[in-house]
Design a protein around this motif. Sequence first.
Motif, short mmCIF file in Angstrom:
data_model
loop_
_atom_site.label_atom_id
_atom_site.label_comp_id
_atom_site.label_asym_id
_atom_site.label_seq_id
_atom_site.Cartn_x
_atom_site.Cartn_y
_atom_site.Cartn_z
N THR A 113 47.74 29.26 39.68
CA THR A 113 47.32 30.29 37.83
C THR A 113 47.84 31.76 38.22
OG1 THR A 113 46.06 29.20 37.79
CG2 THR A 113 46.16 30.76 36.27
N LEU A 114 49.04 32.61 37.91
CA LEU A 114 48.84 33.73 37.92
C LEU A 114 48.45 34.16 37.17
CD1 LEU A 114 52.93 33.17 37.55
CD2 LEU A 114 51.70 33.72 40.11
N PRO A 115 48.59 35.85 36.77
CA PRO A 115 47.58 36.84 36.10
C PRO A 115 47.67 36.47 34.48
CG PRO A 115 48.51 37.92 37.69
CD PRO A 115 49.18 36.89 38.16
N LYS A 116 47.44 37.07 34.02
CA LYS A 116 47.80 36.36 32.48
C LYS A 116 48.87 36.87 32.30
CE LYS A 116 43.94 34.38 29.12
NZ LYS A 116 43.12 34.19 30.25
N GLY A 117 49.47 36.24 30.62
CA GLY A 117 50.81 36.85 30.93
C GLY A 117 51.67 36.99 30.96
#
Length: 394
Positions: free
Chosen positions: A324-328
């Motif tokens: 999971t990458l940072p939101k956005g």
Amino acid sequence: MNWTEHFASRVSYIKPSTIREILKLTQKSDIISFAGGLPAPYLFPVERLKEASVKVLDEQGSQALQYGTTEGYTPLREWVSSRIPGTTVDHVQIVSGSQQGLDLIAKLLLNPGDRVLVTAPTYMGALRAFDAYEVDYVMVDVDDKGMIPVSLEQALKENPKMIYAIPNFDNPTGICMSLERRQMLVNLAAKYNVPIYEDDPYGELRFEGDTLPSLYNLAPDIVIYAGTFSKIVVPGFRLGWLVADPELLTVVARAKQAADLHTATFVQMIAYEISKDGFMDEQIDRVRAYYKNQRGLMLKALEKNFPEDCHWTRPKGGMFLWVTLPKGSNSLEMLTEAVKHKVAYVPGEPFYAKGGGENTFRLSYSIATPEQIDEGMENLGKVIREHSKIEELV
Ligand SMILES: Cc1ncc(COP(=O)(O)O)c(C=O)c1O
């Protein structure tokens, strides 16, 4: 002929794959791909299968090459049932890969417009199998223990016709459902009177911790269990099994008969030949040890190379982990960049039945060499850092 005007209405549910084109690029030889979910070919017991094939042909050639029964080769069904407490041969239906189980059960249980309860994310191949029956979905959120109780109960109130679950080291996240959550799932399914399809291709690939009871063990009346030889022996056999209430299986056998008459007898007899003398258990130990080492290498490389604001699962079995990458962030957009840096993964969004997961992706550690894992994660770490800089600018 203009074929599209001849299509049945269900064809509109059989969607084209948006990422297939990009993934085609990943098949170039200089790309280190963590995208495919292929079992490691180094583990295929070719010599043992050769011996078993010759033995079957020598000793039972005419039976092996003749039509067989739809339910499957009885000794193989007995072997499957011997590994699942409380079952007899009548609880086992052999299928042509567990993928066929998804299709047959969907055909029997799902009407157009019915809802299937699935986790967000879930196995893309199951969604594609169910889609053909013109169904809709309700999604349940997951954490590192599996389905989240509140989300599950909420989804059950939306009146699903079937629950689809992969409790062991699921594809795509590698998550293993805890015993408590398993118990909760079968209790709620019974309360709402919804059958569960338990897909278990990865259960034997446990690296650590105790084996947990299957949903089928916990609630045989409401669960249809699917297993496969694909991840423990070879996927090319196209050999799997369903375990369920014998009454349901008589109807499954009718549907299977119409689909393909039966699963290849020769293949079933070879599988039985290598299963009956204990070789299968040695094979499973080998497969497990190999993937465990691969998982360790991948986790180490992720720690070393990925930025701190990325998160990933730490699977205790199976072939996949989930980032999971940072939101956005957008993993589909980032894939083009990754491919330029000679590394590939599967973007997360297609694993979501109703959208979402744009900032996630799946990594498979099954076939890469140790050097490829190091180099691939180093490159991917750089791509992620570059991508987040761009995201900050836009
Ligand atoms: C969760 C899941 N179910 C089913 C299958 C299909 O497996 P089989 O080769 O037994 O058809 C796969 C294959 O990757 C899978 O990951």
